[in-house]
Design an enzyme around this catalytic site. Structure first.
Site, short mmCIF file in Angstrom:
data_model
loop_
_atom_site.label_atom_id
_atom_site.label_comp_id
_atom_site.label_asym_id
_atom_site.label_seq_id
_atom_site.Cartn_x
_atom_site.Cartn_y
_atom_site.Cartn_z
N LYS A 13 2.44 -2.75 6.47
CA LYS A 13 3.55 -3.71 5.48
C LYS A 13 4.43 -2.82 5.44
CE LYS A 13 1.61 -2.31 1.81
NZ LYS A 13 2.63 -1.55 0.24
N PRO A 96 -0.34 6.63 7.90
CA PRO A 96 -1.05 7.63 7.00
C PRO A 96 -1.66 7.12 5.53
CG PRO A 96 1.31 7.00 6.96
CD PRO A 96 0.71 6.47 8.04
N MET A 97 -2.79 7.80 5.71
CA MET A 97 -3.32 7.10 4.51
C MET A 97 -2.65 7.81 2.50
SD MET A 97 -7.54 7.35 4.90
CE MET A 97 -8.31 8.79 5.46
N GLY A 98 -2.40 6.59 1.61
CA GLY A 98 -1.83 6.93 0.44
C GLY A 98 -0.15 6.55 0.43
N GLY A 102 0.11 -0.05 3.39
CA GLY A 102 -0.89 -0.63 2.49
C GLY A 102 -1.71 -0.66 4.33
N GLY A 103 -1.69 0.87 4.85
CA GLY A 103 -3.56 0.89 5.52
C GLY A 103 -4.90 0.92 5.52
N ASP A 138 -3.36 -5.98 -2.29
CA ASP A 138 -2.48 -6.16 -0.95
C ASP A 138 -3.46 -6.71 0.45
OD1 ASP A 138 -0.57 -4.85 -1.94
OD2 ASP A 138 -0.52 -3.12 -1.82
C1 LIG Z 1 2.08 -1.75 -5.75
C2 LIG Z 1 1.43 -1.46 -4.40
C3 LIG Z 1 2.76 -2.60 -3.21
O1 LIG Z 1 2.23 -2.74 -2.17
O2 LIG Z 1 1.55 -0.48 -3.87
P1 LIG Z 1 1.10 0.22 -1.91
O3 LIG Z 1 -0.36 0.75 -2.86
O4 LIG Z 1 1.03 -0.44 -1.54
O5 LIG Z 1 1.61 1.41 -2.62
C4 LIG Z 1 -0.05 -2.56 -4.32
O6 LIG Z 1 0.44 -4.08 -4.95
C5 LIG Z 1 -1.26 -1.74 -5.11
O7 LIG Z 1 -2.34 -2.30 -4.69
P2 LIG Z 1 -3.32 -1.71 -4.10
O8 LIG Z 1 -3.18 -0.33 -3.13
O9 LIG Z 1 -4.06 -2.13 -4.18
O10 LIG Z 1 -3.99 -1.14 -5.79
P3 LIG Z 1 -4.91 -0.16 -6.21
O11 LIG Z 1 -5.49 0.51 -5.43
O12 LIG Z 1 -6.38 -0.86 -6.92
O13 LIG Z 1 -4.36 0.23 -7.66
C6 LIG Z 1 -4.60 1.78 -8.15
C7 LIG Z 1 -4.79 1.12 -10.20
O14 LIG Z 1 -3.39 0.93 -10.02
C8 LIG Z 1 -3.23 0.36 -11.25
N1 LIG Z 1 -1.78 -1.04 -11.16
C9 LIG Z 1 -2.27 -1.56 -9.46
C10 LIG Z 1 -1.70 -2.25 -8.82
C11 LIG Z 1 -1.14 -3.09 -9.94
N2 LIG Z 1 -0.02 -4.30 -10.00
N3 LIG Z 1 -0.57 -2.60 -11.39
C12 LIG Z 1 -1.51 -1.74 -11.30
O15 LIG Z 1 -1.30 -1.36 -12.61
C13 LIG Z 1 -4.11 0.20 -11.74
O16 LIG Z 1 -4.17 1.03 -12.41
C14 LIG Z 1 -5.07 0.29 -10.79
O17 LIG Z 1 -6.35 0.38 -11.46
N1 LIG Z 2 -9.83 2.15 5.75
C1 LIG Z 2 -9.29 2.71 5.42
N2 LIG Z 2 -8.22 2.91 5.61
C2 LIG Z 2 -7.01 4.09 5.02
N3 LIG Z 2 -7.36 3.99 3.05
C3 LIG Z 2 -8.34 4.46 3.27
C4 LIG Z 2 -10.10 3.34 3.93
N4 LIG Z 2 -10.56 2.94 2.93
C5 LIG Z 2 -10.33 3.78 2.42
N5 LIG Z 2 -9.57 3.81 2.05
C6 LIG Z 2 -8.74 4.70 0.30
O1 LIG Z 2 -7.87 4.33 0.34
C7 LIG Z 2 -6.54 5.08 -0.64
C8 LIG Z 2 -5.80 3.97 -0.01
O2 LIG Z 2 -5.26 3.74 1.15
P1 LIG Z 2 -4.12 3.77 2.23
O3 LIG Z 2 -4.04 1.43 1.48
O4 LIG Z 2 -3.82 4.29 3.00
O5 LIG Z 2 -3.20 3.39 1.20
P2 LIG Z 2 -2.29 2.94 -0.06
O6 LIG Z 2 -2.02 1.62 -0.14
O7 LIG Z 2 -0.57 3.97 -0.10
O8 LIG Z 2 -0.45 2.36 1.60
C9 LIG Z 2 -6.64 6.05 0.76
O9 LIG Z 2 -6.49 7.03 0.21
C10 LIG Z 2 -8.76 5.90 1.08
O10 LIG Z 2 -8.98 7.10 -0.12
#
Ligand SMILES: C[C@@](CO)(OP(=O)(O)O)[C@H](O)COP(=O)(O)OP(=O)(O)OC[C@H]1O[C@@H](n2ccc(N)nc2=O)[C@H](O)[C@@H]1O
Ligand SMILES: Nc1ncnc2c1ncn2[C@@H]1O[C@H](COP(=O)(O)OP(=O)(O)O)[C@@H](O)[C@H]1O
Length: 283
Positions: A13, A96-98, A102-103, A138
């Protein structure tokens, strides 16, 4: 006899815009964001087993088997549905991860929808999305499979149909921690909410961009490079950077300039996820 295999897509995404409205008492941030899928992603293969075991055969660097979102999604669905079947899983991982595309969340959603189909659970989308939310903010949009304007922490979804351009997505060689960006004191957290739909022109900002660009020179370089050809944006909390082009040929032309240290991919924007198109074709 070996069980039949089912292979399903797990697309990426993009966040076409991302505004941070405030911080909740639990530390999570209230967002407004626009999600769109791209026709590019991982492929997950499933084969049902009758002994209840859940086994992901593909190893992930740095992610233990039981922490993988694929395994966590499968176990949670098995437990909550009371299903006695198990599953063998393989993944062809290209996302890619991170990277903010949204992988992991997409992999979890593909697993939920794939197992709902293979285990014949008959769960509806609302139930699967609610389970998905407990795995990550997500996950619900990937379960729903339609481009959406998202509010709350990303769980309140309104389907939308933005344009579907070709994108060039740049993948800087750095993984950005979402938690690190959300805890930066310099993050803008007071963007006024957008009240009209669809999102008005001129609101395509990502509030995370200044913080991510300051912390990661690799992301700055990607923004500078792409910015020479089109509006360059950050997706989610990064690290990936993307821009739209009117045709595949134009996106390919810029993609040809990339080097080994800054790779990328060209993909079509899509308001209906590849996963849902494939599942529809199975019915
Ligand atoms: C902000 C977005 C937009 O798409 O970023 P990406 O992860 O895709 O880059 C997402 O909603 C990310 O959602 P998600 O990927 O589930 O977040 P998590 O790994 O659970 O969040 C890790 C940490 O970021 C902070 N966090 C996350 C989401 C949010 N709306 N507020 C926050 O403050 C919290 O401290 C949480 O513990
Ligand atoms: N199946 C999976 N694919 C990718 N990452 C995963 C998976 N399972 C656990 N993770 C963990 O979730 C973290 C966030 O991964 P990802 O969703 O790819 O990143 P982002 O939310 O930035 O797009 C990774 O760094 C990894 O440690």
């Amino acid at each position: 006899m070996t069980a039949p295999r089912l292979t399903l897509p797990s697309p990426a995404k993009l966040n076409l815009m991302l505004h941070i409205l405030g911080r909740r008492a639990d530390g999570y941030h209230e967002l407004q964001t626009l999600f769109q899928f791209v026709d590019y992603g991982d492929e997950i293969t499933f084969a049902v087993r009758d002994d209840g075991v859940i086994h992901l055969h593909t190893e992930f660097a740095g992610v233990p088997h039981d922490s993988n979102l694929i395994v966590r999604a499968a176990k949670m669905l098995q437990q909550q549905s009371g299903c006695t079947l198990g599953i063998d899983i393989w993944i062809d991982k290209v996302l890619p991860m991170g990277g903010g595309i949204g992988g992991g969340s997409s992999n979890a959603a593909t697993t939920l929808l794939g197992l709902n189909h293979l285990w014949q659970l008959g769960w509806d989308e609302d139930r699967l999305a609610a389970l998905g939310l407990s795995l990550g903010a997500d996950v619900p949009v990937f379960v729903r499979g339609h481009a959406a304007f998202a509010e709350g922490v990303g769980e309140k979804l309104t389907p939308v149909d933005p344009e579907e351009p070709w994108y060039l997505v740049l993948v800087p060689q750095v993984s950005v921690s979402t938690a690190e960006i959300f805890s930066d004191p310099l993050l803008t957290r007071n963007t006024p909410p957008i009240k009209v739909r669809p999102v008005p022109e001129g609101n395509s900002r990502n509030d995370c961009l200044p913080v991510v660009a300051r912390r990661y020179p690799e992301v700055r370089n990607a923004l500078d490079l792409l910015g020479k050809f089109t509006e360059a944006k950050l997706t989610g909390t990064g690290s990936c950077v993307f821009g739209g082009f009117p045709s595949k040929a134009e996106a390919d032309k810029v993609s040809a300039l990339l080097t080994e240290t800054l790779t990328g991919f060209v993909a079509k924007g899509s308001n209906v996820s590849m996963l849902h198109r494939k599942l529809q074709s199975l019915l």
